[in-house]
Write a protein that holds these residues in place. Sequence first.
Motif, short mmCIF file in Angstrom:
data_model
loop_
_atom_site.label_atom_id
_atom_site.label_comp_id
_atom_site.label_asym_id
_atom_site.label_seq_id
_atom_site.Cartn_x
_atom_site.Cartn_y
_atom_site.Cartn_z
N THR A 6 8.20 -27.03 -0.48
CA THR A 6 7.55 -26.32 0.62
C THR A 6 8.13 -26.85 1.93
OG1 THR A 6 5.53 -26.11 -0.64
CG2 THR A 6 5.36 -25.81 1.73
N ILE A 7 8.53 -25.96 2.80
CA ILE A 7 9.08 -26.33 4.10
C ILE A 7 8.00 -26.07 5.14
CG2 ILE A 7 10.95 -25.90 5.73
CD1 ILE A 7 11.79 -26.99 2.95
N SER A 8 7.81 -27.01 6.07
CA SER A 8 6.67 -26.92 6.97
C SER A 8 6.85 -25.95 8.13
CB SER A 8 6.31 -28.30 7.50
OG SER A 8 7.40 -28.84 8.19
N SER A 9 8.02 -25.75 8.67
CA SER A 9 8.08 -24.87 9.81
C SER A 9 9.36 -24.05 9.81
CB SER A 9 7.92 -25.64 11.10
OG SER A 9 9.10 -26.07 11.65
N PRO A 10 9.30 -22.76 9.58
CA PRO A 10 8.14 -22.04 9.05
C PRO A 10 7.93 -22.36 7.57
CG PRO A 10 10.01 -20.57 9.13
CD PRO A 10 10.47 -21.89 9.72
N GLN A 11 6.72 -22.17 7.09
CA GLN A 11 6.42 -22.48 5.70
C GLN A 11 7.00 -21.38 4.81
OE1 GLN A 11 2.43 -23.49 4.90
NE2 GLN A 11 2.73 -23.69 2.72
N VAL A 12 7.93 -21.79 3.95
CA VAL A 12 8.59 -20.85 3.05
C VAL A 12 8.44 -21.39 1.64
CG1 VAL A 12 10.77 -19.78 2.41
CG2 VAL A 12 10.24 -20.17 4.81
N THR A 13 7.88 -20.59 0.74
CA THR A 13 7.72 -20.98 -0.65
C THR A 13 8.18 -19.83 -1.53
OG1 THR A 13 5.45 -20.16 -0.71
CG2 THR A 13 5.74 -22.48 -0.18
N ARG A 14 8.35 -20.10 -2.80
CA ARG A 14 8.70 -19.05 -3.73
C ARG A 14 7.60 -18.00 -3.74
NH1 ARG A 14 10.34 -21.53 -9.29
NH2 ARG A 14 11.18 -19.45 -9.59
N GLY A 15 7.98 -16.74 -3.70
CA GLY A 15 7.02 -15.64 -3.70
C GLY A 15 6.56 -15.23 -2.31
N ALA A 16 6.96 -15.96 -1.26
CA ALA A 16 6.54 -15.63 0.10
C ALA A 16 7.27 -14.39 0.59
CB ALA A 16 6.84 -16.80 1.03
N ARG A 17 6.58 -13.58 1.38
CA ARG A 17 7.19 -12.42 2.04
C ARG A 17 7.77 -12.90 3.35
NH1 ARG A 17 8.55 -8.23 0.65
NH2 ARG A 17 7.75 -7.08 2.37
N VAL A 18 9.04 -12.58 3.61
CA VAL A 18 9.71 -13.04 4.82
C VAL A 18 10.52 -11.92 5.45
CG1 VAL A 18 9.86 -15.45 4.06
CG2 VAL A 18 11.71 -13.88 3.50
N THR A 19 10.81 -12.10 6.74
CA THR A 19 11.75 -11.23 7.45
C THR A 19 12.81 -12.13 8.08
OG1 THR A 19 10.45 -11.30 9.48
CG2 THR A 19 10.02 -9.47 7.98
N PHE A 20 13.98 -11.55 8.33
CA PHE A 20 15.05 -12.31 8.96
C PHE A 20 16.03 -11.36 9.61
CE2 PHE A 20 16.19 -11.46 4.61
CZ PHE A 20 17.53 -11.09 4.67
N ASP A 21 16.71 -11.85 10.65
CA ASP A 21 17.74 -11.07 11.33
C ASP A 21 19.06 -11.27 10.63
OD1 ASP A 21 16.16 -9.95 13.35
OD2 ASP A 21 16.28 -11.78 14.55
N SER A 22 19.81 -10.19 10.52
CA SER A 22 21.14 -10.25 9.91
C SER A 22 22.08 -9.34 10.69
CB SER A 22 21.07 -9.82 8.44
OG SER A 22 20.92 -8.43 8.35
N ASP A 23 23.33 -9.28 10.24
CA ASP A 23 24.26 -8.37 10.88
C ASP A 23 23.92 -6.91 10.62
OD1 ASP A 23 24.83 -8.66 8.20
OD2 ASP A 23 27.00 -8.53 8.44
N GLU A 24 23.02 -6.65 9.67
CA GLU A 24 22.56 -5.29 9.36
C GLU A 24 21.22 -4.98 10.00
OE1 GLU A 24 22.56 -5.03 5.13
OE2 GLU A 24 24.64 -5.68 4.96
N GLY A 25 20.78 -5.81 10.93
CA GLY A 25 19.48 -5.64 11.57
C GLY A 25 18.45 -6.55 10.93
N GLN A 26 17.18 -6.24 11.15
CA GLN A 26 16.11 -7.06 10.59
C GLN A 26 15.81 -6.60 9.17
OE1 GLN A 26 12.71 -7.47 13.06
NE2 GLN A 26 11.99 -9.24 11.94
N LEU A 27 15.86 -7.54 8.22
CA LEU A 27 15.61 -7.24 6.82
C LEU A 27 14.37 -7.99 6.36
CD1 LEU A 27 19.26 -7.57 5.45
CD2 LEU A 27 18.04 -5.49 6.06
N ALA A 28 13.78 -7.50 5.27
CA ALA A 28 12.58 -8.13 4.71
C ALA A 28 12.74 -8.24 3.20
CB ALA A 28 11.34 -7.30 5.04
#
Length: 70
Positions: A6-28
Motif C-alpha cells: 500500500t502506498i500512502s500518497s496517493p493510496q494505490v492498492t490492487r483493485g483500486a480505481r484510478v485515473t492518470f494523464d497520458s499522451d492519449e489524454g486522461q485514462l482510467a
Amino acid sequence: MLNNLTISSPQVTRGARVTFDSDEGQLAGTVSDLRRDVGNGELHAWVQLDHQWAGMFRAVPLAAIAPALI
C-alpha cells in the motif's frame, strides 16, 4: 510480485480505481498489480484500462496516478 503493498500518497492498492494523464489524454482503469521497474526500481501500477480490449494494461508510475472519483 508485491501482493500486499500500500502506498500512502496517493493510496494505490490492487483493485483500486484510478485515473492518470497520458499522451492519449486522461485514462482510467483498475489496478491489477504493483511492480518495480527492472531498470531503476521505480514502482509502477499495472492498470487494466477501461474502454479497451480485455487484457489491455499499461504500466503507470505511481507519481502519475490520481485516485478516481468513481
